[in-house]
Design an enzyme around this catalytic site. Sequence first.
Site, PDB file in Angstrom:
ATOM      1  CG  ASP A  44      -0.138   0.044   2.546  1.00 16.04           C
ATOM      2  OD1 ASP A  44      -0.763  -0.122   3.612  1.00 16.04           O
ATOM      3  OD2 ASP A  44       1.105   0.217   2.502  1.00 16.04           O
ATOM      4  N   GLY A  91       9.682  -2.751  10.815  1.00 23.26           N
ATOM      5  CA  GLY A  91      10.282  -3.631  11.836  1.00 23.26           C
ATOM      6  C   GLY A  91       9.942  -3.132  13.224  1.00 23.26           C
ATOM      7  NE  ARG A 136      11.614   1.355  20.600  1.00 20.29           N
ATOM      8  CZ  ARG A 136      10.891   1.720  21.648  1.00 20.29           C
ATOM      9  NH1 ARG A 136      10.200   0.837  22.327  1.00 20.29           N
ATOM     10  NH2 ARG A 136      10.827   2.996  22.010  1.00 20.29           N
ATOM     11  CG  HIS A 140      -0.396   2.338   7.908  1.00 22.63           C
ATOM     12  ND1 HIS A 140       0.868   2.216   7.384  1.00 22.63           N
ATOM     13  CD2 HIS A 140      -1.144   1.411   7.253  1.00 22.63           C
ATOM     14  CE1 HIS A 140       0.887   1.266   6.460  1.00 22.63           C
ATOM     15  NE2 HIS A 140      -0.312   0.757   6.360  1.00 22.63           N
ATOM     16  N   GLY A 197      -9.979   2.282   1.641  1.00 22.71           N
ATOM     17  CA  GLY A 197     -10.516   3.192   2.674  1.00 22.71           C
ATOM     18  C   GLY A 197     -10.964   2.417   3.906  1.00 22.71           C
ATOM     19  CG  HIS A 249      -2.698  -2.395   6.641  1.00 20.37           C
ATOM     20  ND1 HIS A 249      -2.295  -1.776   5.489  1.00 20.37           N
ATOM     21  CD2 HIS A 249      -3.867  -3.039   6.340  1.00 20.37           C
ATOM     22  CE1 HIS A 249      -3.178  -2.027   4.511  1.00 20.37           C
ATOM     23  NE2 HIS A 249      -4.140  -2.800   5.021  1.00 20.37           N
ATOM     24  CG  HIS A 267      -4.080   6.108  17.212  1.00 22.34           C
ATOM     25  ND1 HIS A 267      -3.781   7.354  17.709  1.00 22.34           N
ATOM     26  CD2 HIS A 267      -3.624   6.116  15.918  1.00 22.34           C
ATOM     27  CE1 HIS A 267      -3.183   8.084  16.777  1.00 22.34           C
ATOM     28  NE2 HIS A 267      -3.072   7.342  15.678  1.00 22.34           N
ATOM     29  CD  GLU A 268      -3.236   3.195  13.509  1.00 23.30           C
ATOM     30  OE1 GLU A 268      -2.217   3.579  14.109  1.00 23.30           O
ATOM     31  OE2 GLU A 268      -3.675   3.758  12.473  1.00 23.30           O
ATOM     32  CG  HIS A 325      -5.924   7.386  11.718  1.00 22.61           C
ATOM     33  ND1 HIS A 325      -5.850   8.738  11.831  1.00 22.61           N
ATOM     34  CD2 HIS A 325      -4.821   6.897  12.335  1.00 22.61           C
ATOM     35  CE1 HIS A 325      -4.757   9.085  12.489  1.00 22.61           C
ATOM     36  NE2 HIS A 325      -4.109   7.987  12.801  1.00 22.61           N
ATOM     37  CG  HIS A 332      -2.018  11.692  14.014  1.00 22.68           C
ATOM     38  ND1 HIS A 332      -0.927  11.373  13.231  1.00 22.68           N
ATOM     39  CD2 HIS A 332      -2.531  10.503  14.435  1.00 22.68           C
ATOM     40  CE1 HIS A 332      -0.775  10.067  13.192  1.00 22.68           C
ATOM     41  NE2 HIS A 332      -1.737   9.506  13.909  1.00 22.68           N
TER      42      HIS A 332
END
Lengths: 376, 85
Positions: free
Chosen positions: A71, A77, A79, A84, A93, A97, A119-120, A123, A129
């Site tokens: 995408d 990897g 940390r 997102h 939309g 992930h 949190h995700e 979105h 944010h």
Amino acid sequence: YRLFPGEPKWEKNTLTYRISKYAASMSPAEVERAIEMALRAWSSAVPLNFVRINSGEADIMVSFETGDHGDSYPFDGPRGTLAHAFAPGEGLGGDTHFDNAEKWTLGMNGFNLFTVAAHEFGHALGLAHSTDPSALMYPTYKYKNPYGFRLPKDDVKGIQALYGPRKPYLGKPTVPHLPPRKPSIPDVCDSSSSFDAVTMLGKELLFFKDRIFWRRQVHLLSEIRPRTITSSFPQLMSNVDAAYEVAERGTAYFFKGPHYWVTRGFQIQGPPRTIYDFGFPRHVQRIDAAVYLKEPRKTLFFVGDEYYSYDERKRKMEKDYPKSTEEEFSGVNGQIDAAVELNGYIYFFSGPKTYKYDIEKEDVVSVVKSSSWIGC
Amino acid sequence: APTLFAATPRTWRNNFHLAQAYLDKYYTKKGGHQVGEMVSRGGNSMVKKIKELQTFFGLPLTGKLDQSTMDVIKKPRCGVPDVAN
């Protein structure tokens, strides 16, 4: 809060979601639970419903991916970037992930999946944010305890700007008025407040509130009777601030303001003494809670949002204290009103909630109503 | 250009690359399915992007990769850019 430019949002109020690829570091059931709780955090604030499907294309496709996953936003990897999600819309939309290279967890020993997923999904529902550090939509990771989680105000304002508030459920008329509950325990069952102090005393658990205290066996809920403090502890009168017992010494300590009393069982040993015997700084005028930990043989004293550690063996306050309660016992929200250790757990009483804290796991493992301890 | 930050050469280089990747990821417009970026006129020099980051996180607006800015850059976070279009 911030919305995405153009303020994309879903034009329907029932959204499907599907977990198409699972995390390597958690069981499928744990992933499903965390995802469900994360979605519920939002549906509690707006009139959206989420339905899980197990095949085909859902509005919100959830997957755990590694590196470049097609995408144009490759993961990096352990940390760094944790996850997102895409703003509401067709196809990609809403999709969400997670970086499968992270150590995902339901607790705190890794990245808490509930925290990141909540949190995700912000979105995926249309929030960008927030610059408010206390907001869930703040970009950097900060552990949120799923138990007793409440959406921060900034996030509620943002999501309700898109979807409006969730109307209170006015469906069928409320159940016929129940006969008034027999006043088993006068007012504490109804009040939302907590206890003033809780301690073991011999084989019993004692709960103090205002002028009353309750005694109960640790494992038995029966025979809980309120009685006045003066009936057993004439000198204490009322409003005990904190209490703890050092069982191996058969000694208990009761705190009120800058004084404390020592007892053997219910027998008070001598006149009150000052808390500065323990090594508190003079600016400390009272203790909010105290709990003796058998293993290290230390007593933790909670004062405001900090705590001190007193070494019962050396009989002196430990150095490098006070420390922030929230940092050490994160997941325990609010000021500590009372605390007691039982079978390797610390029970923190804070307002109407009791947090069961696993000392070994260093994590809150459950939250119950404080008043349930006395049979409410 | 003003020195971006005061540090030992090795740290300087590591921080610089870390910061460059971070600003590229979270404070730069990209093509493809927009996951969320803000259009910024006339391109962004590094200093300008650093200031955007410092504004977002409420840090002192130095335009340098000072300690507090690097602390934010090193924190685990969400992959959605902070400047969204």
